[in-house]
Scaffold this active site. Structure first.
Site, PDB file in Angstrom:
ATOM      1  N   HIS A  64      -2.477  -4.172 -14.141  1.00 44.21           N
ATOM      2  CA  HIS A  64      -1.685  -3.045 -14.713  1.00 44.21           C
ATOM      3  C   HIS A  64      -1.400  -3.002 -15.889  1.00 44.21           C
ATOM      4  CE1 HIS A  64       1.042   0.514 -14.300  1.00 44.21           C
ATOM      5  NE2 HIS A  64       1.486  -0.012 -15.598  1.00 44.21           N
ATOM      6  N   GLU A  65      -0.700  -4.221 -16.455  1.00 37.65           N
ATOM      7  CA  GLU A  65      -0.170  -4.480 -17.678  1.00 37.65           C
ATOM      8  C   GLU A  65      -1.556  -4.769 -18.591  1.00 37.65           C
ATOM      9  OE1 GLU A  65       2.688  -3.740 -18.901  1.00 37.65           O
ATOM     10  OE2 GLU A  65       3.364  -3.667 -16.682  1.00 37.65           O
ATOM     11  N   ASP A  99       5.246   5.111 -16.049  1.00 32.52           N
ATOM     12  CA  ASP A  99       4.236   5.579 -17.021  1.00 32.52           C
ATOM     13  C   ASP A  99       3.918   7.253 -16.908  1.00 32.52           C
ATOM     14  OD1 ASP A  99       4.006   2.910 -17.783  1.00 32.52           O
ATOM     15  OD2 ASP A  99       2.445   2.466 -16.465  1.00 32.52           O
ATOM     16  N   HIS A 140      -2.873  -1.283 -19.982  1.00 33.09           N
ATOM     17  CA  HIS A 140      -2.138  -1.092 -21.164  1.00 33.09           C
ATOM     18  C   HIS A 140      -2.729  -1.690 -22.530  1.00 33.09           C
ATOM     19  CE1 HIS A 140       0.775   1.741 -19.025  1.00 33.09           C
ATOM     20  NE2 HIS A 140       1.200   0.514 -18.227  1.00 33.09           N
TER      21      HIS A 140
HETATM   22 ZN    ZN Z   1       2.689   0.726 -16.642  1.00 35.39          ZN
END
Ligand code: ZN
Length: 243
Positions: A71-72, A148, A75
């Site tokens: 997930h990170e 988010d 980004h």
């Molecule tokens: Zn996030």
């Protein structure tokens, strides 16, 4: 100390925030029984203020760590892929604060007072990069993107309701919003008719917001698909190094 670097990662901080950072850096130094405040004390202090306190005792299992890392990096890699996006300063899967299981710290290159539509669209892509990476790798969404999604929805709503950035709706401001630029939005993330608009217009607003978010998710997915090998490699490294 490299004060230029401190300045670069604290763009937008008020004087009081900076005073807070300095105090916090001194505390971090004291806690590690250091004899002088270093750059890494400052970085840690800024993280504590931006992301909350490290929670080393909140242990994630390997599956969840892999999910958080993916997930990170969604980004981080989308931000790196978009030339106008804020630079990535640090990515971590050490849990912080109340809810954050990981975080990506971006560094704006300068103070901004105005943003162009294309830049806002890129921000949406980076915000949805975490969800896009989860979908790409695990083929299923998780609850990790809740924050988010809330931020992206607020931004997309502002684009449509306050900045008149939807072609179909034209240069019209809806609702009773204060007119200052780039202020955090206050309108309820809700229902038909709450915009001070007719029901048909309200529907049009909802679908414009939806379209912005869907397009951003698609762009994020495409960027990550094209960088899939790098994503997998980075997940491996991040799980090993945590930061
Ligand atoms: Zn996030």
């Amino acid at each position: 100390m490299d004060l230029d670097q401190v300045a670069a990662i604290t763009v937008g901080f008020a004087g009081a925030d900076l005073a807070n950072v300095v105090n916090e850096a001194a505390l971090v130094d004291t806690r590690r029984k250091g004899s002088a405040v270093t750059m890494s004390d400052f970085t840690r202090a800024i993280e504590r203020i931006v992301a909350g306190i490290e929670k080393k005792n909140r242990i994630l299992g390997p599956q969840e760590r892999r999910l958080v890392a993916t997930h990170e990096l969604g980004h981080a890699l989308t931000a790196l892929a978009l030339p106008g996006a804020d630079k990535v300063h640090k990515v971590s899967i050490v849990p912080h604060g109340i809810g954050a299981l990981g975080y990506t710290l971006q560094r704006p290159s300068e103070d901004r007072h105005l943003l162009r539509r294309a830049e806002l669209l890129d921000k949406l892509v980076v915000l949805l990069g975490g969800r896009a990476a989860e979908m790409l790798v695990f083929d299923e969404p998780s609850t990790g993107a809740a924050d988010d999604l809330a931020k992206a929805t607020d931004l997309a709503r502002d684009m449509v309701l306050r900045y008149g950035m939807d072609g179909g709706l034209g240069p019209v401001a809806y609702g009773e919003q204060p007119s200052a630029f780039l202020e955090p939005s206050a309108h309820p993330r809700s229902v038909l008719g709450s915009y001070g608009a007719s029901e048909q217009t309200a529907r049009q607003i909802d679908s414009a917001v939806q379209a912005l978010l869907k397009d951003a998710l698609e762009r994020a997915t495409e960027l990550l698909r094209a960088r899939r090998a790098a994503l997998d490699r980075c997940v491996h490294v991040l799980m090993a190094k945590e930061t």
